[in-house]
Each structure stands twice: as C-alpha cells, then as structure tokens.
Design a protein around this motif. Structure first.
Motif, short mmCIF file in Angstrom:
data_model
loop_
_atom_site.label_atom_id
_atom_site.label_comp_id
_atom_site.label_asym_id
_atom_site.label_seq_id
_atom_site.Cartn_x
_atom_site.Cartn_y
_atom_site.Cartn_z
N TRP A 158 1.08 -1.50 0.31
CA TRP A 158 0.04 0.03 -0.26
C TRP A 158 1.36 1.44 -0.30
O TRP A 158 0.45 2.05 -1.03
CB TRP A 158 -0.89 0.27 1.78
N THR A 159 1.80 1.55 0.31
CA THR A 159 2.49 2.34 0.86
C THR A 159 3.07 2.38 -0.26
O THR A 159 3.46 3.86 -1.03
CB THR A 159 4.16 2.08 2.33
N ARG A 160 3.79 1.64 -1.59
CA ARG A 160 4.55 1.64 -2.74
C ARG A 160 3.33 1.57 -3.64
O ARG A 160 4.03 2.92 -4.46
CB ARG A 160 4.72 -0.19 -2.75
N VAL A 161 2.19 1.17 -2.85
CA VAL A 161 1.14 1.77 -5.02
C VAL A 161 0.38 3.25 -5.00
O VAL A 161 0.32 3.31 -5.83
CB VAL A 161 0.49 0.29 -4.26
N PRO A 210 1.68 6.65 -3.99
CA PRO A 210 2.82 7.45 -4.76
C PRO A 210 2.55 7.02 -6.72
O PRO A 210 2.45 7.84 -7.71
CB PRO A 210 3.77 7.48 -4.76
N LEU A 211 1.87 5.34 -6.69
CA LEU A 211 1.98 5.22 -8.44
C LEU A 211 0.27 5.63 -9.02
O LEU A 211 0.41 5.83 -9.86
CB LEU A 211 2.79 3.67 -8.31
N LEU A 212 -0.23 5.08 -8.29
CA LEU A 212 -1.36 5.78 -8.59
C LEU A 212 -1.42 6.52 -9.05
O LEU A 212 -2.06 7.72 -9.87
CB LEU A 212 -2.78 5.55 -7.97
N SER A 213 -0.61 8.11 -8.01
CA SER A 213 -0.89 9.67 -8.39
C SER A 213 -0.31 9.70 -9.13
O SER A 213 -0.48 10.79 -10.26
CB SER A 213 -0.52 10.13 -7.20
N GLN A 214 0.27 8.92 -10.25
CA GLN A 214 1.90 9.47 -10.94
C GLN A 214 0.86 8.64 -12.64
O GLN A 214 0.75 9.36 -13.90
CB GLN A 214 2.94 8.55 -11.39
N LYS A 223 -10.68 4.79 -7.80
CA LYS A 223 -11.37 3.45 -8.87
C LYS A 223 -10.16 2.64 -8.97
O LYS A 223 -9.72 1.42 -7.93
CB LYS A 223 -11.97 3.96 -10.17
N ALA A 224 -8.44 3.09 -9.56
CA ALA A 224 -7.98 2.25 -8.74
C ALA A 224 -7.21 1.86 -6.81
O ALA A 224 -7.56 1.16 -6.90
CB ALA A 224 -6.43 2.94 -9.56
N ALA A 225 -7.55 3.09 -6.59
CA ALA A 225 -7.42 2.39 -5.31
C ALA A 225 -8.46 2.02 -4.25
O ALA A 225 -8.06 0.97 -3.76
CB ALA A 225 -6.69 3.99 -4.49
#
Length: 183
Positions: A131-134, A136-140, A150-152
């Motif tokens: 969760w910690t790694r995903v 910032p990737l979702l924001s990018q 929705k992705a989160a």
C-alpha cells in the motif's frame, strides 16, 4: 495446504460477516436513542470494507450456494485475486520436472526450504509495504481523481483478499497439517 476454493469461500464468508456487522450496527444506529463513537466508527469501517469487497466493475457473478441464501451481488475480482493469488505459484511448480514449489514456500513460510518455516514471515508486512508503494504510483498513473479513486479501491480490495488468505492460512493450515500427518 488449503486450495483456492477454500480461500475463495473464506473470503466470501468474511465479506458476508462484514455485511452482517454493517447491517446490524446500522440498524442499531438508526433505532437506538444513543450510540457511541466506537459503534459509529466500526459501522463506517464495515461499510467501507464491504464497498471494497463488493464492486460493480470489474466483477463476476459469485458461485451459487448449496446452503444458505443465494449470493445476489457482485464480488470484486480484485478481492478474489488477493485471496487466491498467493497460492498460484504452488500450481506452477506442479508442472516443473523437479516440482519446484520454492516460490510458494517463500510466500507462505518465508523460506524456500519446504521443511523450514520462519517464526515471523512478514506476510502482513507485505500488505502495508504494498500500500505504501502503490499510493504514489497511482498518483503518477492517473491524473483524473475519479480514475485514481477507482484504482485505489481495486488495490484495497486486492489487499483485503490477501489478508483473508493470511487469515485462512493461520486458521486452517495447522488443522490440515495435522490431517496430513495422521494420513
């Protein structure tokens, strides 16, 4: 080792229990003269959890129940992948000439050795690290807030399924190991 159907069934049972908690507390909050913060917070968490575990899209029709009421709502495919996914490497190892199950052993026991288990395998650490790694990737990846949300929600559903898998292993693995030892 419990099979994929066991993990799927336990995940569906967990989802049903979360729904029961949400509905029971919701009825109490609507009808009771007084309620406390803990009841409202647990209702909120149960409502959010049920929302992640049950989704409109992407989804698939749940299996029919042999006993009990039929499942009439949709099950998030991400919660099912989280519940069943850690078991898939065991089946990949079956087609290997040497029966390589080391990846499954690492995921479940913390060691590639079939006969060795670590006392602390880090199974739950994976959930928090993922969760910690995903985030910032979702924001990018998604500039649109609705698509990001929705992705989160999909990632949360996956992690809830993974936690159901861990719970199933903690509860059922000792029982199944005992049965295997006796046979």
């Amino acid at each position: 080792m419990p099979g994929p159907l066991t993990y799927a069934a336990i995940t569906l049972l967990a989802r049903d229990r979360v729904r029961q908690i949400r509905d029971t507390l919701g009825a109490r909050l609507r009808t009771a003269a007084t309620s406390n913060d803990i009841e409202r917070q647990i209702w909120y968490l149960a409502d959010k959890t049920l929302g992640f575990m049950t989704s409109d899209q992407p989804s698939f029709s749940p299996p029919l129940r042999k006993y009990g009421p039929p499942l009439t709502d949709q099950v998030s495919k991400f919660v099912m992948v989280g519940a069943i996914g850690p078991e898939l490497p065991a089946y990949a190892g079956l087609s290997s000439p040497r029966g390589q199950t080391w990846l499954r052993n690492v995921l479940h026991k913390g060691s590639p050795d079939e006969n060795k288990e670590q006392a602390i395998t880090g199974s739950t650490n994976f959930v928090f690290d993922f969760w910690t790694r995903v985030q910032p990737l979702l924001s990018q990846e998604f500039s649109d807030q609705k698509a990001r949300d929705k992705a989160a929600a999909s990632m949360r559903a996956y992690l809830l399924g993974h936690v159901c898998h861990i719970a199933a292993d903690v509860i059922t693995a000792p029982y199944i190991a005992e049965l295997e030892w006796r046979l």
